[in-house]
Motif scaffolding. Sequence first.
Motif, mmCIF file in Angstrom:
data_model
loop_
_atom_site.group_PDB
_atom_site.id
_atom_site.type_symbol
_atom_site.label_atom_id
_atom_site.label_comp_id
_atom_site.label_asym_id
_atom_site.label_seq_id
_atom_site.Cartn_x
_atom_site.Cartn_y
_atom_site.Cartn_z
ATOM 1 N N VAL A 1 -8.562 -6.391 -1.359
ATOM 2 C CA VAL A 1 -7.370 -6.281 -0.521
ATOM 3 C C VAL A 1 -7.733 -6.683 0.906
ATOM 4 C CG1 VAL A 1 -5.598 -4.731 0.375
ATOM 5 C CG2 VAL A 1 -6.451 -4.442 -1.953
ATOM 6 N N VAL B 1 0.012 -6.394 2.040
ATOM 7 C CA VAL B 1 -1.366 -6.877 2.090
ATOM 8 C C VAL B 1 -1.540 -8.060 1.147
ATOM 9 C CG1 VAL B 1 -2.318 -4.629 2.707
ATOM 10 C CG2 VAL B 1 -2.082 -5.242 0.295
ATOM 11 N N LYS B 2 -2.578 -8.838 1.424
ATOM 12 C CA LYS B 2 -2.951 -9.932 0.519
ATOM 13 C C LYS B 2 -4.035 -9.420 -0.415
ATOM 14 C CE LYS B 2 -5.616 -13.372 1.799
ATOM 15 N NZ LYS B 2 -6.101 -14.610 2.469
ATOM 16 N N LEU B 3 -3.898 -9.729 -1.686
ATOM 17 C CA LEU B 3 -4.918 -9.298 -2.637
ATOM 18 C C LEU B 3 -5.349 -10.483 -3.488
ATOM 19 C CD1 LEU B 3 -3.855 -8.590 -5.928
ATOM 20 C CD2 LEU B 3 -2.186 -7.466 -4.475
ATOM 21 N N ILE C 1 0.834 -1.201 0.000
ATOM 22 C CA ILE C 1 0.000 0.000 0.000
ATOM 23 C C ILE C 1 0.871 1.253 0.000
ATOM 24 C CG2 ILE C 1 -1.583 1.378 1.407
ATOM 25 C CD1 ILE C 1 -3.029 -0.822 0.085
ATOM 26 N N SER D 1 -11.082 -5.800 5.003
ATOM 27 C CA SER D 1 -11.175 -6.108 3.581
ATOM 28 C C SER D 1 -11.640 -4.866 2.834
ATOM 29 C CB SER D 1 -12.152 -7.264 3.354
ATOM 30 O OG SER D 1 -12.279 -7.544 1.978
ATOM 31 N N LEU E 1 -2.268 0.623 -4.678
ATOM 32 C CA LEU E 1 -1.807 -0.729 -4.401
ATOM 33 C C LEU E 1 -0.839 -1.140 -5.501
ATOM 34 C CD1 LEU E 1 -1.997 -3.511 -2.942
ATOM 35 C CD2 LEU E 1 -3.916 -4.018 -4.457
ATOM 36 N N LYS F 1 -6.159 -7.512 4.966
ATOM 37 C CA LYS F 1 -5.091 -7.504 5.969
ATOM 38 C C LYS F 1 -5.753 -7.724 7.314
ATOM 39 C CE LYS F 1 -1.117 -4.896 7.721
ATOM 40 N NZ LYS F 1 -0.115 -5.924 7.371
ATOM 41 N N VAL G 1 -7.308 1.776 -4.487
ATOM 42 C CA VAL G 1 -8.066 1.108 -3.432
ATOM 43 C C VAL G 1 -8.688 2.154 -2.529
ATOM 44 C CG1 VAL G 1 -7.962 -0.579 -1.556
ATOM 45 C CG2 VAL G 1 -6.431 -0.796 -3.516
#
Length: 386
Positions: free
Chosen positions: A226, A268-270, A60, A232, A206, A228, A257
């Motif tokens: 996204v 972060v996971k996307l 981010i 969400s 992002l 974390k 985002v």
Amino acid sequence: MGKKLKYIVGILIIGVLLFFVFLRLTKPKEEVEAKALPTVTTISMEKGNISVKEELLGEISANEQFVLLSKISGEVLEIYKENGAEVKKGEKIALLDNQKQIDAAKYSLEQARAQAQVASDSRDRLAALRDSGDISVQDFETANAQAKAMDAQVKAAKLNYDTQLEFASITAPADGILQNSILVQGAFVPQGTQLGTLMGSGAQQLNFFVTEELVKKLQLGQGVVVEKGKESHTGSITEISSVLVPQTGLYPVKASVENTAFPEGSKVKLSLIKDSRSDVETLPVNVIYYENEEAFVYIFERTEGEEGVLRKKKLELGLMGEEKVEILSGLSPDDQVVSSWNNEMYDGAKVRLQAESGKAGQTKDEPVQKESVTESTKESVKEEKG
């Protein structure tokens, strides 16, 4: 007479024995209870949509970021906003102890105002004397210049006073979210210390990287999710680079985002959809079997009543999702695909259709239920054995 009686009794005994032997020899075989057939449940193909997700890691960054610096040295007196708080432009974040500088600036301002008043009064008196011809114009201009100089000193002193007041308050330079704050009430901070950052309100950026295979499937405006922790957020792709990074062999991608409370540089996971199909024939993934890397299913072929046999049918599969798979060929809409499992499943196995079949019921991971054999089943078994 006695011998005759004995003879008759002997004949009767022999007759009884022969009768029981006859019954024994002519007694029909006991009915053989028919063994219960394995039961199965079935489903049919359904029209539906399938999507395949790709999960990646991203970072981010803010589209607009401000650094909050301490413009004075002093103790932290008050903290109005904590990390992650939303702030508006001009809103106070903290207050530093700058009272000595403020007092000094106030004293200088008061002195400048007093001197300016004296200079202004002197100019007014000389103006009257100039008009009566008692002093020269040059003397008046000198007094007028001194009065203007004093007014300028007042403005400078006022600016210094206001600046000291302003420096004591840490305020937001724009709308945004406070991040990385090091403010602790009672702590001393030197002049020039970075107290935190303010991530501008609105969308964040992002940044992530994808393979050559995936970059060909992405589109501008495509949605991303996204995550974390428990948070969400959604966004959309804004930039897809056609130039790979030599060190990694991956392609940079950027997405916009919605504003989050994630600090600058957060990992972060996307997830995004890398492939999808709409309105296609589908089956649950867990009814598909494989043999020599070829996919197949068992279908129920009815023979009589609720009884039938299993038939193996090879399939051509398309896109496979987490729960459903696309069926390209191998089945007809009327085929009853076996959705349950038991250890007696093979091509040609005799089975019995369970009640309420045709709906999404048991899967091959669930235990198989046994049903009692009906009279018709018993009769058919008898006929086979006869």
